[in-house]
Design an enzyme around this catalytic site. Structure first.
Site, PDB file in Angstrom:
ATOM      1  CG  ASP A 289      -2.059   0.999   1.060  1.00  0.00           C
ATOM      2  OD1 ASP A 289      -2.504   1.433   0.140  1.00  0.00           O
ATOM      3  OD2 ASP A 289      -2.547   1.587   2.094  1.00  0.00           O
ATOM      4  CG  ASP A 306      -0.084   1.895   6.888  1.00  0.00           C
ATOM      5  OD1 ASP A 306      -0.341   1.218   7.836  1.00  0.00           O
ATOM      6  OD2 ASP A 306      -0.890   2.560   5.996  1.00  0.00           O
TER       7      ASP A 306
END
Length: 358
Positions: A289, A306
């Site tokens: 992502d 993340d």
């Protein structure tokens, strides 16, 4: 300290501390108990992610803080003795929590595999005499919130800033990425796997625990491999404590998306990114992502954040497309700042080779 970032919110502290002081050493800042034990939520594809890997200790700027003082330092006897409690709270005070801060350090609540890789950076505070003080909210997202936390030993200069990423419970969390990223991940218990696939209430709880455990485990592995990620300090339930990327005042580093070309060395950042993604691909993984919104830049240092959705590019049937999408998404920022577009395609080809996908 990575979760979904919006296009407008700055990755910086956005509200002052306002949480009430906590009492018992075993209490967490949030009101939710862990969904599953850390060891219960990792599938076989993460089995070799460990908490003890050899890695070079790196220097990190921006840690520490003012000494709050007020108490004489009493060495901890590794057991939270009555002598220590008396020294901090007073034998007749009736206070079972720390006299300074919001809670006792949770370091002793994590097992060895729930602590970061060794050798640990010198700034990590492991003393059981330490207390944790919450300083405010850094970032909020659909799946987790990140808080600024200071861990320090009262009466000493042993203190550090950390990012506390807390995954929300099933009623307040939106896992918008589950279906694609969970392909290729397996759970050792078939009943849990079935519940996750059917998205039952129990299955959603299992998924929530898996995200936190998967991110911590991925951070441990990536850090040990030399990938530019925050150092993972520890995990307790669904809270991950990790390196705070920012300055000593508590101001977080800006996201790549916030920076202008004249503020950074675009070519150098691209090289840093390429090295980290190459290490990641060589280990058989893709971020999954990646974009200019989950990369931080602090004093010229690029840091990828993340990573709960890290993708096994071999086991996941869409692994190659995740790898290519990562490069093209973040490459768009670099191209708009002057990087030749061919460099993006070259990096895709290099990573495909590193991951042995073609």
């Amino acid at each position: 300290m990575r979760e979904r970032f919006s296009d407008t919110d700055s990755f910086s502290r956005i509200r002052a501390k306002g949480a009430p002081r906590r009492g018992r050493r075993s209490e967490r800042f949030d009101d939710h108990e862990p969904v599953l034990a850390y060891s219960e939520v990792l599938g076989p594809d993460f089995a070799d992610f460990g908490g003890h890997h050899d890695a070079d200790t790196s220097e990190h700027a921006g840690y520490g803080g003012d000494d709050h003082g007020g108490y004489d330092h009493v060495p901890c006897d590794d057991g939270g003795s009555d002598a220590y409690a008396d020294a901090v709270s007073g034998p007749a005070s009736g206070i079972d929590g720390p006299a300074e801060g919001d809670r006792w350090s949770t370091w002793d609540q994590s097992t060895p595999t729930e602590k970061g890789p060794e050798p640990r950076p010198a700034w990590v505070v492991t003393e059981l005499a330490a207390v944790d003080t919450e300083l405010g909210l850094v970032k909020t997202g659909k799946e987790a919130d990140v808080f600024l936390l200071e861990r320090g030993v009262p009466g000493t200069d042993r203190r550090t800033l950390m990012a506390a990423k807390r995954y929300r419970d099933a009623q307040h969390r939106m896992f918008h990425r589950d279906s694609g990223y969970l392909e290729g991940r397996r759970h050792k218990e078939s009943r849990v796997a079935r519940a996750m696939a059917k998205r039952t209430a129990f299955g959603k709880e299992a998924i929530a625990g898996q995200w936190a455990a998967a991110e911590f485990t991925a951070l441990c592995r990536l850090w040990s491999a030399g990938v530019a990620v925050p150092y993972p300090v520890q995990i307790t339930g669904t809270e991950i404590l990790m390196e705070f990327v920012g300055d000593g005042s508590g101001t977080a580093a800006p996201r790549l998306a916030q920076l202008r070309a004249e503020e950074v060395d675009v070519a150098d950042l691209w090289e840093q990114l390429g090295r980290s993604l190459s290490l990641l691909a060589g280990d058989g993984y893709a971020h999954g992502d990646l974009s200019a919104y989950n990369i931080l830049v602090h004093d010229g240092r690029l840091v990828i954040i993340d990573v709960p959705q890290i993708v096994d590019v071999v086991a996941n049937p869409r692994g190659r497309s995740f790898l290519e999408r990562d490069v093209r998404n973040v490459g768009a920022w670099f191209v708009s700042r002057g990087l030749p577009e061919r460099r993006v395609g070259e990096l895709v080809d290099a990573l495909t080779f590193d991951a042995r996908l073609g």
